[in-house]
Scaffold this active site. Sequence first.
Site, PDB file in Angstrom:
ATOM      1  N   ASP A  35       0.760  -1.321  -0.151  1.00 49.17           N
ATOM      2  CA  ASP A  35      -0.119   0.120   0.057  1.00 49.17           C
ATOM      3  C   ASP A  35       0.962   1.090  -0.034  1.00 49.17           C
ATOM      4  O   ASP A  35       1.295   1.570   0.933  1.00 49.17           O
ATOM      5  CB  ASP A  35      -1.002   0.071   1.220  1.00 49.17           C
ATOM      6  CG  ASP A  35      -2.282   0.917   1.217  1.00 49.17           C
ATOM      7  OD1 ASP A  35      -2.137   1.788   0.376  1.00 49.17           O
ATOM      8  OD2 ASP A  35      -3.239   0.736   1.588  1.00 49.17           O
ATOM      9  N   ASP A  36       0.883   1.986  -1.127  1.00 47.46           N
ATOM     10  CA  ASP A  36       1.401   3.429  -1.106  1.00 47.46           C
ATOM     11  C   ASP A  36       2.860   3.167  -1.347  1.00 47.46           C
ATOM     12  O   ASP A  36       3.769   4.049  -0.695  1.00 47.46           O
ATOM     13  CB  ASP A  36       0.810   4.282   0.195  1.00 47.46           C
ATOM     14  CG  ASP A  36      -0.139   4.832  -0.185  1.00 47.46           C
ATOM     15  OD1 ASP A  36      -0.936   4.318  -0.898  1.00 47.46           O
ATOM     16  OD2 ASP A  36      -0.741   5.781   0.959  1.00 47.46           O
ATOM     17  N   CYS A  77      -6.201   3.724  -3.554  1.00 46.56           N
ATOM     18  CA  CYS A  77      -6.361   2.552  -3.045  1.00 46.56           C
ATOM     19  C   CYS A  77      -7.678   1.662  -3.877  1.00 46.56           C
ATOM     20  O   CYS A  77      -7.378   0.522  -4.540  1.00 46.56           O
ATOM     21  CB  CYS A  77      -6.342   2.462  -1.807  1.00 46.56           C
ATOM     22  SG  CYS A  77      -5.084   3.214  -0.686  1.00 46.56           S
ATOM     23  N   HIS A 130     -11.020  -2.710   1.743  1.00 49.65           N
ATOM     24  CA  HIS A 130     -11.504  -1.387   1.085  1.00 49.65           C
ATOM     25  C   HIS A 130     -12.023  -1.540  -0.048  1.00 49.65           C
ATOM     26  O   HIS A 130     -12.172  -0.962  -1.217  1.00 49.65           O
ATOM     27  CB  HIS A 130     -10.034  -0.766   0.811  1.00 49.65           C
ATOM     28  CG  HIS A 130     -10.211   0.781   0.724  1.00 49.65           C
ATOM     29  ND1 HIS A 130      -9.024   1.464   0.267  1.00 49.65           N
ATOM     30  CD2 HIS A 130     -11.184   1.641   0.898  1.00 49.65           C
ATOM     31  CE1 HIS A 130      -9.405   2.774   0.391  1.00 49.65           C
ATOM     32  NE2 HIS A 130     -10.642   2.715   0.668  1.00 49.65           N
ATOM     33  N   ASP A 267      -0.184  -0.686  -4.711  1.00 43.71           N
ATOM     34  CA  ASP A 267      -1.772  -0.480  -5.181  1.00 43.71           C
ATOM     35  C   ASP A 267      -1.929   0.929  -6.036  1.00 43.71           C
ATOM     36  O   ASP A 267      -2.736   1.226  -6.591  1.00 43.71           O
ATOM     37  CB  ASP A 267      -2.732  -0.510  -3.884  1.00 43.71           C
ATOM     38  CG  ASP A 267      -2.553   0.583  -3.099  1.00 43.71           C
ATOM     39  OD1 ASP A 267      -1.417   1.131  -3.042  1.00 43.71           O
ATOM     40  OD2 ASP A 267      -3.477   0.907  -2.004  1.00 43.71           O
ATOM     41  N   ASN A 268      -0.889   1.809  -5.852  1.00 47.72           N
ATOM     42  CA  ASN A 268      -0.581   2.986  -6.469  1.00 47.72           C
ATOM     43  C   ASN A 268       0.873   3.568  -6.007  1.00 47.72           C
ATOM     44  O   ASN A 268       1.705   2.849  -5.389  1.00 47.72           O
ATOM     45  CB  ASN A 268      -1.787   3.951  -6.086  1.00 47.72           C
ATOM     46  CG  ASN A 268      -2.004   3.906  -4.557  1.00 47.72           C
ATOM     47  OD1 ASN A 268      -2.965   3.734  -4.289  1.00 47.72           O
ATOM     48  ND2 ASN A 268      -0.999   4.560  -3.998  1.00 47.72           N
TER      49      ASN A 268
END
Length: 477
Positions: A35-36, A77, A130, A267-268
């Site tokens: 994540d991130d 996300c 999410h 995810d990004n």
Amino acid sequence: MRFQHVLKALILSLIGMPSIALAEEKPNIVIILTDDQGYADVSYNPHSPPEVSTPNIDALAHSSVICTQGYTSGHVCSPTRAGLMTGRYQQRFGIYTAGEGGSGVPLDEVFIPQRLQPAGYVSGALGKWHLGLTEEYHAMNRGFDEFYGFMGRGAHPYFDHSDMDHPIYRGLKPIEEEGYLTTRITEEAVDFINRHKEEPFFLYVAYNAVHAPPEAPEEDIKKVTGDETRDTLMAMIKHLDMGVGEIVNTLKKHDIFDNTLLVFLTDNGGSGAMNANNAPLRGFKQMDYEGGVHVPFIVSWPAQLEGGKKCDVPMWSTDLFATALDAAGLPMPKDKPLDGKSILPTLKGETDKLHDELYWSSAGANGKWAIRSGNWKLVAEKDRIELFDLEKDLSETTDLAAKHPKVVSELRDKYNAWLDEMADPVSKQEKRWNPDAGAPAKKMSKEEKKAAREKEKAERIKAREAKKSSQTPKSSK
């Protein structure tokens, strides 16, 4: 090695058949989604700064295929997660923003584990969901057999699990939990593999690391950069890297790593708020520049793919749905348009192209969208449109829009035609940015504010005098 594998190999050797027939067995499928995490916050990236150390992720990368043009379908996300789980542009079912995806993916959309169930796969989802807050959107109602993690949006504490409004779940029930969440997710992944090593499984490990808040065990936070947030991020990455190592080692311990399709990605793009490093890319999470959507992307499957290689073909998270089905020997669904494609032919060197175009759109609220076609990439935000040649300018430093107006026009037309096919946002906002809809008021200077106050005062005085005048009795003539 699984007992049935040993028995099968023994029988084959006795009758003189080659053991290559073992390759017919369905592979395990593991997706590790961080994540991130910054593009340069993995030390196999030559642009990573000296404080970054990810030995386990590096070892996986160097024995696998590094996908140098790996993307996500969203710059935040939940849109990426919605596209990944369905193999479809998330905009086809109205998901453009994190709020829309976090509220829930429409229940008529089919997720990866639902497609794998008929082939005998057991599926587990761990970590950050999410993709819906209420029970009907729960992972176990979207095809997963097991779930450990949290359903809520955005940031989640790594140590404090006492808030039962945003609890940790095991299955469908909230539980009381203790421990550092990254470590707990890893422990759950290892336990899942230990319990299901004798059957084909799909394991989705969605770490919330390294999303804010910046939290890590104190003993692991070293003052190495002079920036407190960045130092904490390095400690968070350390635990994330250890988790990847434990998952890989568990697969190897049971002799099932070679026949496991394992994909590692984030995810990004890395978050500016967490001082992530996306070098050499421009921008951060929440942007459609490369730094917001171009991510670390690694694929391992030793039984089928030659490791120690790089693949420069553009691919993205939406392709993992079709890739999982392809690996499992299952047909592609025909009931709805499938936008992702299996990346396996590309990784095997059988084709050098997957997509004609890649599209990004977060709808009209912020006016952000982008399209990549070949090496051209058009990036737009409200009235600004920029054109880049990614082959020569991966860092997107030189805007070529003025020099190539025809390319700009062609790409804009392709984007508009694509957007016409997509659903309206579930949040009811407009698909396209409208400068006249909900535009914020222009900020006034001090002089303008003073003039406005004086005008308002004068109007109040005038209104009082007019009222007083209307209440004074007229004199008789």
